[in-house]
Design a protein around this motif. Structure first.
Motif, PDB file in Angstrom:
ATOM      1  N   GLY A 105      20.155 -34.820 -36.176  1.00  0.00           N
ATOM      2  CA  GLY A 105      19.140 -35.179 -35.778  1.00  0.00           C
ATOM      3  C   GLY A 105      17.898 -35.118 -36.870  1.00  0.00           C
ATOM      4  O   GLY A 105      16.947 -35.493 -36.933  1.00  0.00           O
ATOM      5  N   GLU A 125      14.263 -31.467 -36.427  1.00  0.00           N
ATOM      6  CA  GLU A 125      13.148 -32.532 -36.181  1.00  0.00           C
ATOM      7  C   GLU A 125      12.486 -32.393 -34.899  1.00  0.00           C
ATOM      8  O   GLU A 125      11.429 -32.745 -34.580  1.00  0.00           O
ATOM      9  CB  GLU A 125      13.709 -33.824 -36.694  1.00  0.00           C
ATOM     10  CG  GLU A 125      13.727 -34.128 -38.184  1.00  0.00           C
ATOM     11  CD  GLU A 125      12.512 -34.185 -38.835  1.00  0.00           C
ATOM     12  OE1 GLU A 125      11.297 -34.020 -38.309  1.00  0.00           O
ATOM     13  OE2 GLU A 125      12.503 -33.836 -40.211  1.00  0.00           O
ATOM     14  N   ASN A 126      13.619 -32.129 -33.695  1.00  0.00           N
ATOM     15  CA  ASN A 126      13.204 -31.845 -32.520  1.00  0.00           C
ATOM     16  C   ASN A 126      12.544 -30.496 -31.933  1.00  0.00           C
ATOM     17  O   ASN A 126      12.166 -30.512 -30.838  1.00  0.00           O
ATOM     18  CB  ASN A 126      14.273 -32.430 -31.505  1.00  0.00           C
ATOM     19  CG  ASN A 126      15.419 -31.294 -31.843  1.00  0.00           C
ATOM     20  OD1 ASN A 126      15.289 -30.229 -32.223  1.00  0.00           O
ATOM     21  ND2 ASN A 126      16.554 -31.615 -30.931  1.00  0.00           N
ATOM     22  N   GLU A 147      16.814 -22.342 -28.435  1.00  0.00           N
ATOM     23  CA  GLU A 147      15.701 -23.287 -27.861  1.00  0.00           C
ATOM     24  C   GLU A 147      14.675 -22.166 -27.450  1.00  0.00           C
ATOM     25  O   GLU A 147      14.916 -21.258 -26.882  1.00  0.00           O
ATOM     26  CB  GLU A 147      16.109 -24.030 -26.980  1.00  0.00           C
ATOM     27  CG  GLU A 147      17.066 -25.073 -27.299  1.00  0.00           C
ATOM     28  CD  GLU A 147      17.693 -26.059 -26.391  1.00  0.00           C
ATOM     29  OE1 GLU A 147      16.984 -26.259 -25.469  1.00  0.00           O
ATOM     30  OE2 GLU A 147      18.759 -26.668 -26.469  1.00  0.00           O
ATOM     31  N   GLU A 151       7.877 -26.387 -28.710  1.00  0.00           N
ATOM     32  CA  GLU A 151       8.448 -27.118 -29.967  1.00  0.00           C
ATOM     33  C   GLU A 151       7.964 -25.919 -31.004  1.00  0.00           C
ATOM     34  O   GLU A 151       7.021 -25.691 -31.108  1.00  0.00           O
ATOM     35  CB  GLU A 151       7.965 -28.501 -29.995  1.00  0.00           C
ATOM     36  CG  GLU A 151       8.132 -28.847 -31.290  1.00  0.00           C
ATOM     37  CD  GLU A 151       7.401 -30.039 -31.820  1.00  0.00           C
ATOM     38  OE1 GLU A 151       7.675 -30.679 -32.932  1.00  0.00           O
ATOM     39  OE2 GLU A 151       6.363 -30.535 -31.037  1.00  0.00           O
TER      40      GLU A 151
END
Length: 172
Positions: A105, A125-126, A147, A151
């Motif tokens: 990604g 990027e995510n 995670e 973000e």
């Protein structure tokens, strides 16, 4: 007195119209361009300009980071590479061969944590992290995806008495 007239212009004769995307200092000056990776001697000056091409993988527009006695960079095509030096010889190793799907990604930022468990942190990027726990001395390598609730916008390390701590700016 250091002025603009003390500067020098150096063009890497790659034979291509490429751009410098990162510069890193170790024993010598390492330069990543869109088409190649180069090494310049640490004592370069206007009368002594030399450069040698290390590899022609090409680099993404992300600052490289030093880890152990090598330089970690994102190769064009979204591969994580380490350029290592052993005496007068050098080699470029693909570190993402076992988990290349994690970087497909795109990578926004690259940070290395040198103390404690050595890690290469790739901010994707995510807004998630692809983390490589990596120690070449022990031939240890393991990938994970981290995670958070939100973000991750930016990551950094800070040297502390206990080693290095990892900090992140997160949008929640």
């Amino acid at each position: 007195v250091i002025t603009a007239s003390c500067a020098m212009k150096l063009e890497l004769a790659s034979g291509r119209n490429d751009r410098i995307v990162w510069i890193s200092g170790m024993r010598n000056i390492l330069v990543g361009t869109e088409a190649s990776e180069w090494m310049l001697p640490y004592d370069i000056d206007p009368t002594k300009q030399t450069a040698s091409m290390l590899s022609s993988y090409g680099s993404e527009r992300i600052q490289a980071a030093a880890l152990h006695s090598g330089v970690i960079f994102i190769q064009r095509g979204r591969r994580l590479r380490e350029h290592i030096f052993d005496g007068n010889a050098s080699d470029s190793i693909d570190l993402s061969f076992s988990a290349d799907h994690l970087l497909t990604g795109g990578v926004r930022q690259l940070v290395c944590k040198r103390s404690g468990d050595p890690m290469v942190l790739c901010l994707l990027e995510n807004g998630k992290l692809a983390v490589l726990t990596y120690d070449r001395r022990y031939d240890m390598q393991g990938w994970a995806r981290w995670e958070t609730l939100g973000e991750i916008l930016s990551i950094s390390t800070l040297d502390c008495p206990e080693g290095q701590h990892l900090y992140a700016v997160v949008r929640r």
